[in-house]
Design an enzyme around this catalytic site. Structure first.
Site, short mmCIF file in Angstrom:
data_model
loop_
_atom_site.label_atom_id
_atom_site.label_comp_id
_atom_site.label_asym_id
_atom_site.label_seq_id
_atom_site.Cartn_x
_atom_site.Cartn_y
_atom_site.Cartn_z
CG ASP A 34 -0.17 0.03 2.52
OD1 ASP A 34 1.08 -0.07 2.49
OD2 ASP A 34 -0.81 0.14 3.58
CD GLN A 94 4.53 25.91 2.22
OE1 GLN A 94 3.58 25.98 2.99
NE2 GLN A 94 4.74 24.86 1.44
CG HIS A 127 14.49 29.35 0.67
ND1 HIS A 127 14.85 29.81 -0.57
CD2 HIS A 127 13.45 30.12 1.08
CE1 HIS A 127 14.05 30.81 -0.91
NE2 HIS A 127 13.20 31.02 0.07
CE LYS A 192 11.72 36.06 -7.98
NZ LYS A 192 12.10 34.69 -7.63
CG ASP A 218 18.14 31.89 -6.64
OD1 ASP A 218 18.15 32.03 -5.40
OD2 ASP A 218 17.14 32.16 -7.33
CG ASP A 222 10.23 24.63 -8.29
OD1 ASP A 222 10.06 23.69 -9.07
OD2 ASP A 222 9.49 24.83 -7.30
CB SER A 223 8.94 26.88 -12.65
OG SER A 223 9.33 28.23 -12.45
N GLY A 225 11.52 29.68 -14.18
CA GLY A 225 11.02 30.98 -14.62
C GLY A 225 11.92 32.14 -14.18
CB THR A 226 13.51 32.92 -10.91
OG1 THR A 226 12.30 32.76 -10.16
CG2 THR A 226 14.37 34.01 -10.30
#
Ligand code: R5P
Length: 312
Positions: A34, A94, A127, A192, A218, A222-223, A225-226
């Site tokens: 499972d 977060q 981070h 940004k 940096d 992640d994506s 984009g930055t």
């Protein structure tokens, strides 16, 4: 000293063992039908100093549960000291409440690792440095910058037209620290603004980048984009070329394709996160290993010698 690993990044765990001239502990971290995580340690760890290597990268929740259950198994097997070695500490973005009724997941994960039974934590380029304070157990935050600076010095003329660029205002301290390691190279900042998570929009460039060889730094891509937007904006402002050095190649969704199609000359990441096939096959992405850095920190923790001198 013994090294155990979850499944998130076995090649890095093995490379760390190679540096320490030891082998991985005999243990299995697998799944029941499972998908519940099951851990079995096949050797005696009573009284041992054990380091569990596990990045909480994608699939984040599964890898986090593996880490917690490994720590629980070690605690119940009477290990003397358990160090959670988390090269990439997920959920870190977060780290404060950006609005009402939102969680601080970095603190929650710090609590989970501590409550599971970890005695100390070793991570790389958290981070935000303050996340160290989310743990009430000793926490070492290593920097990838020395590894990156050595690579830059080997490939670029640091006395020439090199310029270090922070792709956002939040990363200025990190960029300044790298610039200092590169003969006090000049610094530029990309201002940004982000309307919603996963999307970024470049507003302004602070500093004269015309004719400069720009190196962006940096903690996370992640994506993409930055970085891709910033690279485009830097070239439009007259930069000669733009490369990027990033500690953690999260590279989710179509990020690798975005990088491949971007204005970036090269993206350099570390192996804190296991690279996907697409990452490995990209001619635009190069991977630096941080296994010796982590291995040396583990050796020093085990020997009770200074880890902070590794940060110089
Ligand atoms: C943000 O504060 C981080 O330092 C990175 O700039 C961010 O996580 C990169 O995200 P993306 O690649 O999705 O733009």
């Amino acid at each position: 000293m013994k090294i155990m690993a979850g499944n998130s990044n076995l090649p890095l765990a093995r490379a760390i063992c190679g540096y320490l001239e030891t082998s991985l502990m005999d243990a299995s971290v697998r799944r029941f039908a499972d998908e519940e995580v099951f851990v079995e340690i096949h050797e005696n760890v009573r009284g041992e100093d054990v380091f569990v290597v596990q990045s909480t990268s994608f699939p984040t929740n599964d890898n986090l549960m593996e880490l917690l259950i490994c720590i629980d198994a070690l605690r119940r097997a009477s290990a003397k000291r358990i160090t959670a070695v988390v090269p990439y500490f997920g959920y870190a973005r977060q780290d404060r409440k950006p609005g009402p009724r939102t969680p601080i997941s970095a603190k929650l994960v710090a609590n989970l690792i501590t409550q599971a039974g970890a005695d100390r934590v070793l991570s790389v380029d958290l981070h935000a440095g303050q996340i160290q304070g989310f743990f009430d157990i000793p926490t070492d935050n290593l920097y990838g910058a020395p590894v990156m600076a050595a690579d830059i010095q080997a490939r670029y003329s640091v006395s020439g037209d090199l310029m270090v660029v922070s792709p956002d205002v939040g990363g200025v301290v990190r960029a300044r620290a790298l610039a200092k390691r590169l003969n006090n190279a000049p610094l530029a900042i990309v201002d940004k603004r982000r309307d919603r998570p996963g999307q970024s929009e470049v507003m302004n460039i602070i500093g004269d980048v015309a004719g400069r060889t720009c190196i962006m730094i940096d903690d996370i891509i992640d994506s993409g984009g930055t970085l891709c937007n910033a690279a485009q904006a830097l070239l439009e402002a007259g930069a000669a070329s733009v490369s990027a050095y990033i500690s953690h190649g999260v590279l989710s969704g179509g990020a690798v394709a975005r990088v491949n199609a971007s204005a970036l000359k090269e993206l350099v990441i570390t192996d804190s996160i296991l690279p996907t096939e697409a990452t490995q096959e990209s001619g635009r992405i190069r991977i630096l290993t941080i296994a010796p850095l982590i291995g040396e920190a583990i050796r020093r923790i085990a020997d009770e010698s200074s880890v902070s001198s590794l940060l110089d």
